[in-house]
Scaffold this motif. Structure first.
Motif, short mmCIF file in Angstrom:
data_model
loop_
_atom_site.label_atom_id
_atom_site.label_comp_id
_atom_site.label_asym_id
_atom_site.label_seq_id
_atom_site.Cartn_x
_atom_site.Cartn_y
_atom_site.Cartn_z
N ASN A 1 0.72 -1.18 -0.04
CA ASN A 1 -0.05 0.07 0.11
C ASN A 1 0.95 1.24 0.06
O ASN A 1 0.53 2.13 -0.68
N THR A 2 2.01 1.13 0.52
CA THR A 2 2.67 2.22 0.60
C THR A 2 3.50 2.59 -0.72
O THR A 2 3.60 3.60 -1.17
N PHE A 3 3.80 1.37 -1.30
CA PHE A 3 4.26 1.27 -2.65
C PHE A 3 3.28 2.08 -3.59
O PHE A 3 3.56 3.09 -4.39
N VAL A 4 2.22 1.45 -3.39
CA VAL A 4 0.87 2.31 -4.24
C VAL A 4 0.58 3.77 -4.09
O VAL A 4 0.51 4.44 -5.08
N GLY B 1 -7.02 5.10 -10.37
CA GLY B 1 -6.97 3.74 -10.01
C GLY B 1 -5.83 3.27 -8.86
O GLY B 1 -6.14 2.24 -8.05
N PHE B 2 -4.76 3.99 -8.68
CA PHE B 2 -3.99 3.39 -7.58
C PHE B 2 -4.65 3.65 -6.25
O PHE B 2 -4.71 2.92 -5.36
N GLY B 3 -5.46 4.77 -6.20
CA GLY B 3 -6.46 4.85 -4.90
C GLY B 3 -7.31 3.74 -4.86
O GLY B 3 -7.48 3.30 -3.64
N LEU B 4 -7.73 3.37 -5.74
CA LEU B 4 -8.61 2.13 -5.82
C LEU B 4 -8.10 0.89 -5.51
O LEU B 4 -8.50 0.02 -4.59
N VAL B 5 -6.59 0.82 -5.94
CA VAL B 5 -5.94 -0.50 -5.55
C VAL B 5 -5.46 -0.42 -4.01
O VAL B 5 -5.60 -1.54 -3.36
N PHE B 6 -5.26 0.79 -3.46
CA PHE B 6 -5.07 1.08 -2.10
C PHE B 6 -6.48 0.41 -1.30
O PHE B 6 -6.08 -0.19 -0.27
N LEU B 7 -7.54 1.03 -1.58
CA LEU B 7 -8.80 0.59 -0.97
C LEU B 7 -8.86 -0.77 -0.89
O LEU B 7 -9.55 -1.46 0.22
N ILE B 8 -8.69 -1.47 -2.16
CA ILE B 8 -9.05 -3.04 -2.06
C ILE B 8 -8.30 -3.65 -1.31
O ILE B 8 -8.39 -4.64 -0.29
N ILE B 9 -6.75 -3.37 -1.04
CA ILE B 9 -5.94 -4.00 -0.12
C ILE B 9 -6.35 -3.81 1.25
O ILE B 9 -6.21 -4.80 2.00
N LYS B 10 -6.76 -2.47 1.63
CA LYS B 10 -7.17 -1.96 2.92
C LYS B 10 -8.36 -2.89 3.17
O LYS B 10 -8.47 -3.32 4.41
#
Lengths: 193, 109
Positions: A66-69, A101-110
């Protein structure tokens, strides 16, 4: 709106466009919100409050990804700003949507992380560590969602050819959201002692 | 943005941020708490400085923005040190360590 464009771009009693000054004011108030929570977390941790050993139960891998994203999303939003400064609306639009898109990836991981923790019984009322964890990461996630929605609205504006200055303003906000995560990551995932 | 200034090399800064991220993840593997503190929070401070200075263009901003942020951080310091005694000092006749005996937690729940 005057012929010179929106007030946010041309009025600058302080030497800074009003829109940008307002954004920095907002971020100064955000320092109290997140800074206050971080300060309380550190105080309770230093005091040896029971429950803080649960920090070892968080996934360093998920936190690191998530930090990378978020770091990468910061790069894409600053590239959107650089593109709009050169008048390249399409490129800026594209980079803004990469950021969303990166924000969405972050939220999915969270969400994946939250689900795992809740299944194992670690809810917000479990102990003080989890109360801080869900409050701070949840508030941060709300900021991510807010930033994504505003970015989407701005992207359509710039495609139509107006309010270019807003790309920089949402960029500053988004970098702050990234900054908050830069501190939440060691706090909840790395400092497990 | 009406002001003109050289854009930093954003991709190069991103590379540096990733290197710092790798160090902060690798730090705890050495299992030295003091070193972990440095690799975790020391590097977080460096990363935040890189983002603020270059991506947020803080190094090009006017002094009033710096003053605004320094004031916010100073007030946060007042909050921290103002509340620290309430949390950190639990000795004395009037202190009840309700977190340790869980009485206040039960009351809240």
């Amino acid at each position: 709106m005057s012929m010179r464009g929106p007030i946010a771009t041309h009025r600058s009693a302080t030497g800074i466009p009003t829109g940008r000054l307002g954004t920095w004011w907002l971020l100064a108030s955000e320092i109290f919100i997140f800074g206050g929570l971080i300060a309380c977390f550190i105080l309770f941790k230093l005091n040896g409050t029971p429950g803080f050993e649960d920090a070892s139960l968080t996934s360093v891998t998920a936190g690191a990804i998530n930090t990378f994203v978020l770091l990468t999303s910061s790069l894409s939003v600053v590239l959107a700003h650089a593109a709009i400064e050169k008048g390249d609306r399409e490129k800026s639009f594209k980079y803004i949507w990469y950021t969303i898109g990166f924000g969405l990836v972050f939220l999915i991981i969270k969400t994946y992380e939250y689900t795992g923790k809740i299944i194992h019984g670690h809810t917000i009322t479990d102990n003080l560590f989890w109360s801080f964890y869900y409050t701070m990461t949840g508030l941060h996630a709300l900021h991510v969602i807010g930033g994504m929605v505003i970015m989407a609205l701005i992207s359509f504006d710039i495609r139509k050819g107006y309010n270019f200055q807003r790309v920089e303003l949402i960029g500053i906000y988004w970098h702050f959201v990234d900054l908050v995560w830069i501190f939440l990551f060691p706090l909840f995932y790395i400092a497990n002692f | 943005m009406s002001e003109t200034h050289e854009h930093p090399n954003y991709v190069k800064i991103w590379y540096w941020l990733l290197v710092l991220l790798a160090i902060s993840v690798a730090g705890p593997m050495l299992e030295v708490p003091a070193l972990t503190l440095i690799t975790a929070f020391g590097i977080a401070i460096i990363k935040s400085f890189l983002v603020a200075a270059n991506y947020m263009h803080l190094k090009f901003e006017k002094k009033i923005i710096w003053l605004l942020l320094i004031l916010a951080l100073c007030l946060l310091g007042v909050f921290f040190f103002g509340t620290a005694p309430d949390i950190m000092m639990t000795e004395g006749d009037q202190w009840i360590d309700c977190i340790a005996d869980k009485s206040c937690i039960e009351q809240r729940l």
